[in-house]
Design an enzyme around this catalytic site. Structure first.
Site, PDB file in Angstrom:
ATOM      1  N   SER A 196       0.933  -1.246  -0.119  1.00  0.00           N
ATOM      2  CA  SER A 196      -0.155   0.071   0.103  1.00  0.00           C
ATOM      3  C   SER A 196       0.585   1.182  -0.024  1.00  0.00           C
ATOM      4  CB  SER A 196      -0.972   0.008   1.131  1.00  0.00           C
ATOM      5  OG  SER A 196      -0.290   0.123   2.256  1.00  0.00           O
ATOM      6  N   PRO A 230      -1.056  -2.044   8.392  1.00  0.00           N
ATOM      7  CA  PRO A 230       0.266  -2.393   9.009  1.00  0.00           C
ATOM      8  C   PRO A 230       1.530  -1.014   9.113  1.00  0.00           C
ATOM      9  CG  PRO A 230       0.252  -3.525   6.984  1.00  0.00           C
ATOM     10  CD  PRO A 230      -1.145  -2.798   7.094  1.00  0.00           C
ATOM     11  N   GLY A 231       0.787  -0.150   8.410  1.00  0.00           N
ATOM     12  CA  GLY A 231       1.743   0.982   8.440  1.00  0.00           C
ATOM     13  C   GLY A 231       2.469   1.285   7.005  1.00  0.00           C
ATOM     14  N   ASP A 248      -4.594   3.073  14.932  1.00  0.00           N
ATOM     15  CA  ASP A 248      -5.262   1.846  14.460  1.00  0.00           C
ATOM     16  C   ASP A 248      -5.296   0.821  15.623  1.00  0.00           C
ATOM     17  OD1 ASP A 248      -5.832  -0.917  13.284  1.00  0.00           O
ATOM     18  OD2 ASP A 248      -5.418   0.645  11.183  1.00  0.00           O
ATOM     19  N   ASP A 268      -9.750   5.301  18.099  1.00  0.00           N
ATOM     20  CA  ASP A 268     -10.915   5.382  16.975  1.00  0.00           C
ATOM     21  C   ASP A 268     -10.356   6.568  16.067  1.00  0.00           C
ATOM     22  OD1 ASP A 268     -13.220   5.389  15.462  1.00  0.00           O
ATOM     23  OD2 ASP A 268     -14.586   5.395  17.114  1.00  0.00           O
ATOM     24  N   LYS A 313     -13.864   3.433  -0.817  1.00  0.00           N
ATOM     25  CA  LYS A 313     -13.700   1.996  -1.281  1.00  0.00           C
ATOM     26  C   LYS A 313     -15.180   1.856  -1.632  1.00  0.00           C
ATOM     27  CE  LYS A 313      -9.917   1.053   1.664  1.00  0.00           C
ATOM     28  NZ  LYS A 313      -8.707   0.911   1.065  1.00  0.00           N
TER      29      LYS A 313
END
Length: 362
Positions: A196, A230-231, A248, A268, A313
């Site tokens: 990503s 995951p970063g 997260d 959140d 999305k």
């Protein structure tokens, strides 16, 4: 075989998209063409990887460029004005008819882009194009049509729908994509937590001007990453020297934390607020687009960030309609706050079912 129009008028436009997105690309193109008072059918065969607008009457290219800004099309990876369509090219000599058709247009070019649809059939043609490109390049240079030393000239697109069917077209240096087929060649960083990170790298290159990149992606600036695990996006921001607060409830990869520029908070993303305004807020949360769009607008309207980059999305059906709904939600909040803004949206090569958006004050 369709030869170039007199004085190289535009016959229409061709846009390339991700296979499977032809209905969305065609709907968007038809909507923009209608708003620009352009008459002619829009078509895109399923899984073909491209759509076309065929004008009822050819137009001067500069007029079509002013009325249809293809760079604003979300689902278009690449675009150009069509000036000729060549059918049934001979297998033994594609070069001669191509050079003849290109020369008939009476234009010179700064760059040659040989392209195919991003499909399995296109991939089969790509091997031929790698061998054919230097031959066509040399032939165009020999007759003075290709001038790499003149960047103000248009780019020449030679789009092989298949090995024997070719669309010829032009694009201005400010339009379309500088990458063939609109596909960037980005190298995956060695220690990146996920692929990503390439999506954010492509977004910076595609949605920001060079001046904006220089001014806003520099060491010391603050950023927030909503839905960071995951970063990958935090890692990309840190690679530019930004200090990142990564939100997260899931864990971040050790490689992200090893940068020393990322602070991980389990919080959140819909309710957390920074103590001070930050330069960037980025968001790749897996959530309904109609929830993300108002949140992004709220961050800008309330002054929590100066600019944001985020994903929407989209559902597999009615993507274009959902995108327009999200535009309206953002516009409603920012208009209510009296804020003039810039919103740029693109379906990037590294996107799948989402689109990537850049939002900032004007």
């Amino acid at each position: 075989m369709s030869t170039p129009s007199p004085h190289c008028l535009a016959l229409g436009a061709l846009i390339q998209c991700r296979p499977g997105f032809e209905p969305d690309a065609a709907a968007e193109l038809a909507s923009r063409a209608h708003a620009a008072r352009l008459v002619g059918p829009v078509s895109g065969a399923p899984r073909s990887g491209f759509c076309t607008l065929t004008l009822a009457e050819p137009l001067p290219r500069d007029l079509l460029q002013r009325r249809l800004d293809a760079s604003q099309l979300v689902f278009s990876r690449q675009s150009f004005q069509v000036v000729a369509v060549l059918d049934d090219l001979p297998e033994r000599d594609r070069l001669t008819p191509l050079v003849s058709a290109i020369a008939a247009g009476g234009e010179r070019f700064c760059r040659l882009l040989l392209e195919t649809p991003d499909t399995n059939e296109g991939k089969e043609t790509s091997g031929f194009l790698r061998r054919f490109e230097p031959l066509l390049d040399a032939a165009l240079r020999d007759v003075g049509l290709l001038r790499p030393d003149s960047p103000h000239l248009p780019r020449l697109h030679v789009f092989f729908a298949n090995a024997r069917h070719v669309w010829l077209g032009f694009s201005a240096p400010s339009d379309g994509s500088a990458w063939p087929m609109g596909i960037p060649r980005l190298r995956m960083p060695k220690d990146a937590p996920s692929r990503s990170t390439l999506k954010l790298a492509e977004a910076f290159l595609t949605l920001l001007t060079p001046d904006e990149q220089k001014a806003t992606l520099r060491p010391g600036l603050q950023a927030v990453d909503l839905g960071a695990a995951p970063g990958g996006w935090s890692f990309q921001l840190a690679s530019h020297g930004l200090r990142v607060t990564a939100l997260d409830n899931g864990p971040l990869a050790p490689a992200a934390l090893a940068t020393g520029l990322i602070e991980h908070l389990r919080a959140d993303g819909f309710t957390w607020k920074p103590r001070k305004p930050v330069e960037w807020m980025v968001c790749d949360m897996v959530e309904q687009p109609a929830r993300i769009a108002p949140l992004m607008a709220e961050w800008l309207a309330s002054g929590r960030c100066r600019r944001s980059l985020f994903n929407l999305k989209l559902p597999m059906k009615r993507r274009y309609e959902e995108l327009e709904r999200c535009r309206a939600l953002i516009d409603q909040r920012l208009r209510h706050a009296g804020i003039k803004y810039v919103l740029r949206i693109k379906h990037l090569y590294h996107d799948r079912e989402e689109v990537t958006c850049y939002l900032t004050r004007r």
